[in-house]
Design an enzyme around this catalytic site. Structure first.
Site, PDB file in Angstrom:
ATOM      1  CG  ASP A 397      -2.124  -0.938   1.017  1.00 36.88           C
ATOM      2  OD1 ASP A 397      -2.422  -1.272  -0.150  1.00 36.88           O
ATOM      3  OD2 ASP A 397      -2.749  -1.344   2.019  1.00 36.88           O
ATOM      4  CE1 TYR A 478      -9.427  -4.426   6.194  1.00 37.68           C
ATOM      5  CE2 TYR A 478      -8.440  -5.078   4.112  1.00 37.68           C
ATOM      6  CZ  TYR A 478      -9.086  -5.409   5.290  1.00 37.68           C
ATOM      7  OH  TYR A 478      -9.395  -6.720   5.548  1.00 37.68           O
ATOM      8  CG  HIS A 538      -4.101  -7.105   7.069  1.00 38.51           C
ATOM      9  ND1 HIS A 538      -4.204  -6.196   6.040  1.00 38.51           N
ATOM     10  CD2 HIS A 538      -5.349  -7.554   7.294  1.00 38.51           C
ATOM     11  CE1 HIS A 538      -5.457  -6.110   5.656  1.00 38.51           C
ATOM     12  NE2 HIS A 538      -6.188  -6.924   6.397  1.00 38.51           N
ATOM     13  CD  GLU A 585      28.458 -15.034  18.408  1.00 34.54           C
ATOM     14  OE1 GLU A 585      28.867 -15.382  17.270  1.00 34.54           O
ATOM     15  OE2 GLU A 585      28.870 -15.543  19.464  1.00 34.54           O
ATOM     16  CG  HIS A 703      -8.739 -10.066   8.438  1.00 33.82           C
ATOM     17  ND1 HIS A 703      -9.113  -8.859   7.887  1.00 33.82           N
ATOM     18  CD2 HIS A 703      -9.807 -10.480   9.180  1.00 33.82           C
ATOM     19  CE1 HIS A 703     -10.336  -8.553   8.280  1.00 33.82           C
ATOM     20  NE2 HIS A 703     -10.778  -9.534   9.053  1.00 33.82           N
TER      21      HIS A 703
END
EC number: 1.4.3.-
Length: 806
Positions: A397, A478, A538, A585, A703
Site C-alpha cells: 500500500d 481499508y 496483513h 552475534e 485475517h
C-alpha cells in the site's frame, strides 16, 4: 433496474485495484477548520503557540519557499542535457513530468553530530520523482537535489545510494493511463450485450446518473518477459456505502495490455461459473446458448451499510456514553511549526512522507536517547482463494501513499475533542496537497491503574495515563489507524488497527445446498447469501532505530529453559527452570518464541544501573489480538518474489548504515525479481554486538473474516502491537514521579487518612458541550473528512487519475 442499451464506461478503473501503480487524486485541496473550538481560543492551543522546540526539525518536509525554488530550478535545469520536463498541466503520457517532491531524509551520522553540536546543521536535500514518458520504454526515476536552499553548489544526482539494486529507476510498463481508461470504456461497448444478459438486475442500483454501473477490479499486474497481463473481476460499485469490495458478480476476465498502443490490447480469457473461455467470442457464444447457466446477481442493499441503526437499544438512545475531558488544559506541549512534542519526560519530533505517513525522530525519555527513528515502512495485504482474483491478489500500500491518504480526523470519534490536531501537506508535481488536522496528539487516562497494592493497614494506587500520536490512512477499502503510545515508565508501543470493507469472493453455493460446502470454504466463511470471505495476511513493516543510552547496543536473547537441579535443602531432584542468556552475534531474522519462552532485550554493555545490571529495552508483542504474524509463506510469495522479503520473519536485527534508509521502496513491486531495495541483501551477516542496531518488526493479523466483519471489520478485533519496554534501564520505576496516586491508610484505632500525590481537582468545573460533542454540522461542505477526488476511489465526478503519485 435493467440498463437501457449499451452503456459506455460500464467498467471503471479503481484507484486501489486496477494496477498497483495507478492512483486517483484530486489536486484541489481545501482548507478547513473543524469547528471554532479547535482555534486559538483553546487553552492548550495558546500554550502550544508559545512553546518552542529546542531546535529545528531537520526531518521536516519541504516548506513552500523551498518547493517554489526547487520547481524553478528543475524546470530550467540544463546540465547533462536537462530533464526535459513538461509542466504537469500540459504533460501527456509521452512527456517527462514531476510526480512528487519531498525532503530526502538526512544521514543519521550527520544528524547525531548536529545533536551534539548545533553549529553543524545537516544539509537539506530533496527527493524528486520524475515520470519519464518521452521514451518508448517509459520509466520512473528518483533524483536527489541539493543542497537547498538553491545555490551555486546545488546539483541533481541520481538517487541510487539508498537502493541496493544500484539503480535509481524502475520500468513504467503502463504510462498511458488515459488510454487504459478509454480502452476499458470501449470494452464496455464491445461486451455490453454479455453484461446486459448476465448482470442487468444489478446495473446502476439507485439509478445514479454520475456513475457507471460496474467496476472492473484487477489484482496486481503481472509483468512476464515484457508482457503485461492480469485477471480482473467485475463488481458492482457499491455507491451507497462504498462497498464495492463486497459486491463481486462472479465474472472474471484476463486482459493483456502490453505496450503503449491500445489497439494491440485485448481480452485473452473469461472465467465464469467454473468454466474458462479462451476469447470474448467464445464467451459470447456460450452466453447466448439457451442452456447457459446464469449465476444469481449479488445485489447491494442495507446489508453493506456500516452506519449504526436509526433506532437502537434503549440504553444507547436515552443516555450518551462517558467521555474524557481535560478542564484544566493540556499537559502536552507541542511546537506545531517544528512538530515537536514533549510530555512527562518524553521528547520527540514528527515528520510525514507521502508513501509511509508519520515517523517519529530522536525519541528521548528523561533526556536520554532510546529510539532515533520509528516509522512504518510498508503495509502488505496478501490474499488466497480459489478464483482468479483472490488467488493472486497482493497489495503493497505504500505505492498508493499511506501519507497522501491521511484525511481529516473526526474530533470526538477518531480522537478526543481536546486533542491537539496537526496538519500535513505534500507536493504532488506542481501542486500542494493539504491534509488539515490529519494527526492528533493527546493524553488519555487508562481504564486500569498503572500500580496498586492492598495491605492490612494501607492501600496505594496510581492512575495510568499515556500519550497517543494517531493518524488514519484510508487506502481503498481499508482504514488503518496508526498509534504511537507513550507510557509513564518509558515504554513505547506501536499499534495498528484496521477497519473498512473486506474483499469478498462470489459464491453461489450456500453451505447447506447439495449437502456440501463451497470450494471456496477452505479459504474463508460464508458471510452473505452470495459472498464468502477471503483469508489474507496483513503484514505491516516498521523500522525502529534503537539508541539505548547511546548507539553501541547488543541484542540478547534471554531464554526461559527447563532445568533439573538438586539443592542441599532437598532430598530429591527438582524440576524447575532458569534463565539462559545468549547474545545474538550477527544480523538475522527472528520469530516470536513458542510459549513466550524467550525475551529479546537490546542492551548497552557500557551502561549499567546502580545495581550493576546492563541497561536495555525489551522488544515484546504488545496489546491486541495476539502475537503479530509474518507472512504465512515463509519461503516467499509467488507474486512478490523479492519485493517484500522483510515479511518472512516477525522481526529483524540489522546494523545501521546511512545507505540503508528503508526496508523497501514504494516502487518495489514494479520489478519484483530485481526490486530497487532487496531487503534480503541488507541481512548480510554483519556483527551486531555493541553496534548501532536497527530493528525491523512486523504488525498485522492473519485475517480470516467471518460474519462479524460484515459490513465492516471492527478495530478491536483486528489490532496488533509491539512494545519497547525499559529493562533495567532505570534504577527503579520512574512512573512514581509522574503518576497521580492516592494512599489510603488506617491506624491501630481504625481511623483512616487519605494522601494524594500530584495535582487534583479541588473545585467543580463547567465543560462546554463543544468540548465533548463537537457540532460537525458546522464544517465546510468541502472539508477533508472525505476522500472524494483525493486519492482513493474513482467514483466522484471530476476525479483525476494520475500515475505513481503524480
Amino acid at each position: 433496474m435493467a440498463s437501457k442499451g449499451p452503456q459506455r464506461s460500464w467498467i471503471v478503473l479503481s484507484s486501489i485495484v486496477v494496477f498497483f501503480f495507478i492512483i486517483v487524486v484530486s489536486l484541489n485541496s481545501h482548507s478547513l477548520k473543524l469547528f471554532s473550538r479547535l482555534g486559538s481560543d483553546r487553552p492548550q492551543a495558546q500554550r502550544n503557540n508559545e512553546y518552542r522546540a529546542p531546535r529545528s526539525n531537520v526531518w521536516a518536509d519541504l516548506n513552500p519557499e523551498e518547493v517554489t525554488d526547487l520547481l524553478d530550478y528543475l524546470y530550467t535545469y540544463e546540465g547533462d542535457g536537462g530533464l526535459n520536463l513538461t509542466r504537469n498541466e500540459k504533460a501527456t503520457a509521452w512527456d517527462n513530468s514531476i510526480a512528487s517532491l519531498e525532503v530526502l531524509t538526512p544521514n543519521k551520522t550527520d544528524v547525531l553530530k548536529w545533536l551534539h553540536n548545533p553549529s553543524t546543521t545537516p544539509q537539506r536535500w530533496a527527493r524528486v520523482i520524475v515520470n519519464k514518458g518521452a521514451a518508448e520504454k517509459a520509466t520512473i526515476h528518483e533524483y536527489m537535489v541539493g543542497p537547498i536552499p538553491i545555490g551555486s553548489e546545488t546539483q541533481i544526482l541520481p538517487l541510487s545510494y539508498c537502493h541496493n539494486s544500484g539503480r535509481h529507476y524502475v520500468k513504467n510498463p503502463l504510462p498511458n493511463y488515459l488510454d487504459i481508461i478509454n480502452w476499458f470504456s470501449d470494452l464496455g461497448d464491445e461486451v455490453s450485450d454479455i453484461v446486459e444478459h448476465l448482470l442487468a438486475e444489478v446495473a446502476n442500483p439507485g439509478n445514479l446518473s454520475y456513475s457507471p454501473p460496474f467496476f472492473a477490479l484487477s489484482r496486481t499486474a503481472q509483468f512476464n518477459n515484457g508482457s503485461v497481463s492480469n485477471w480482473a473481476t467485475i463488481n458492482s460499485p457499491g455507491l451507497a456505502f462504498d462497498a464495492f469490495a463486497l459486491l463481486p458478480q462472479g465474472v472474471f476476465c484476463r486482459f493483456d495490455i502490453t505496450g503503449r498502443e491500445s489497439k494491440e490490447w485485448k481480452i485473452v480469457e473469461w472465467y465464469y461459473n467454473g468454466k474458462l473461455y479462451n476469447s470474448t467470442d467464445a464467451f459470447r457464444q456460450a452466453v447466448k446458448n439457451p442452456k447457459f447457466e446464469r449465476l444469481p446477481p449479488n445485489i447491494d442493499g442495507s446489508w453493506t451499510n456500516p452506519e449504526p441503526l436509526e433506532r437502537g437499544l434503549p440504553a444507547r438512545d436515552i443516555l450518551p456514553p462517558p467521555v474524557v475531558v481535560q478542564p484544566a488544559g493540556s499537559r502536552v506541549q507541542v511546537d506545531e511549526k517544528e512538530k515537536f512534542v514533549s510530555w512527562m519526560g518524553f521528547d520527540f519530533y514528527l515528520s510525514t512522507s507521502q508513501a509511509t505517513g508519520v515517523s517519529l525522530w530522536d525519541i528521548k525519555f528523561r533526556g536520554e536517547a532510546i529510539i532515533y527513528e520509528l516509522g512504518m515502512q510498508e503495509a502488505m495485504a496478501h490474499y488466497a482463494g480459489n478464483d482468479p482474483m483472490s488467488s493472486g491478489q497482493v497489495w503493497l500500500d505504500s505505492l498508493f501513499g499511506m501519507g497522501l491518504n491521511l484525511y481529516e480526523l473526526v474530533p470526538g470519534y477518531d480522537c478526543p475533542t481536546y486533542a491537539t490536531y496537526l496538519s500535513t501537506s505534500f507536493q504532488m508535481g506542481d501542486k500542494a496537497v493539504q491534509r488539515n488536522n490529519s494527526i492528533c496528539v493527546f493524553e488519555y487516562v487508562a481504564d486500569y491503574p498503572i500500580q496498586r497494592h492492598t495491605a492490612t493497614m494501607h492501600l496505594s494506587i496510581s492512575k495510568s495515563t499515556y500519550l497517543v500520536v494517531r493518524s488514519v490512512s484510508t487506502v481503498g477499502n481499508y482504514d488503518y489507524t496508526f498509534d504511537y503510545i507513550f507510557y509513564l515508565d518509558g515504554t513505547v508501543e506501536v499499534k495498528v488497527r484496521a477497519s473498512g470493507y473486506i474483499f469478498g469472493s462470489y459464491n453461489s453455493i450456500s453451505p447447506d445446498e447439495l449437502g456440501k460446502r463451497s470450494p471456496g470454504y477452505e479459504y474463508g466463511y460464508q458471510v452473505h447469501e452470495l459472498v464468502t470471505s477471503v483469508m489474507h495476511d496483513h503484514v505491516i513493516n516498521f523500522k525502529a532505530d534503537l539508541d539505548i543510552a547511546g548507539t553501541a547496543n547488543t541484542l540478547v536473547k534471554v531464554n526461559v529453559v527447563r532445568h533439573d537441579s538438586e539443592y542441599p535443602w532437598d532430598g530429591y531432584p527438582r524440576k524447575t527452570m532458569k534463565l539462559n542468556r545468549e547474545a545474538v552475534e550477527t544480523e538475522t531474522g527472528l520469530n516470536w518464541p513458542r510459549n513466550a519462552g524467550s525475551m529479546y532485550v537490546v542492551l548497552n554493555n557500557d551502561s549499567r544501573n546502580i545495581w550493576g545490571e546492563k541497561r536495555g529495552y525489551r522488544i515484546a508483542p504488545g496489546t491486541g489480538m495476539g502475537n503479530p504474524p509474518h507472512l504465512t509463506m515463509e519461503d516467499g510469495s509467488t507474486a512478490l518474489k523479492k519485493a517484500a522479503t522483510w515479511s518472512m520473519k516477525d522481526l529483524w536485527i540489522l546494523k545501521h548504515h546511512d545507505d540503508e534508509l528503508k526496508s523497501t521502496s514504494e516502487y518495489n513491486n514494479m520489478e519484483p525479481e530485481d526490486p530497487l531495495i532487496d531487503f534480503e541483501k541488507m541481512v548480510d551477516g554483519e556483527s551486531i554486538q555493541q553496534e548501532d542496531l536497527v530493528v525491523y518488526f512486523n504488525l498485522g493479523t492473519h485475517h480470516i473474516p467471518h460474519s462479524g466483519d460484515i459490513p465492516n471489520t471492527l478495530e478491536h478485533t483486528s489490532s496488533s502491537s509491539v512494545m519497547f519496554i525499559p529493562h533495567n534501564f532505570h534504577d527503579r520505576d520512574p512512573s512514581r514521579e509522574s503518576s497521580h496516586g492516592v494512599k489510603l491508610e488506617k491506624d491501630e484505632s481504625g481511623r483512616s487518612t487519605v494522601k494524594y500525590f500530584g495535582a487534583k481537582y479541588e473545585d467543580g468545573f463547567t465543560v462546554d458541550v463543544r468540548d465533548i460533542e463537537p457540532d460537525l454540522r458546522n464544517r465546510s461542505k468541502n472539508q477533508g473528512f472525505f476522500a472524494n477526488g483525493e486519492g482513493r476511489v474513482g467514483l466522484e465526478p471530476g476525479a483525476a487519475i494520475l500515475p505513481f503519485g503524480a
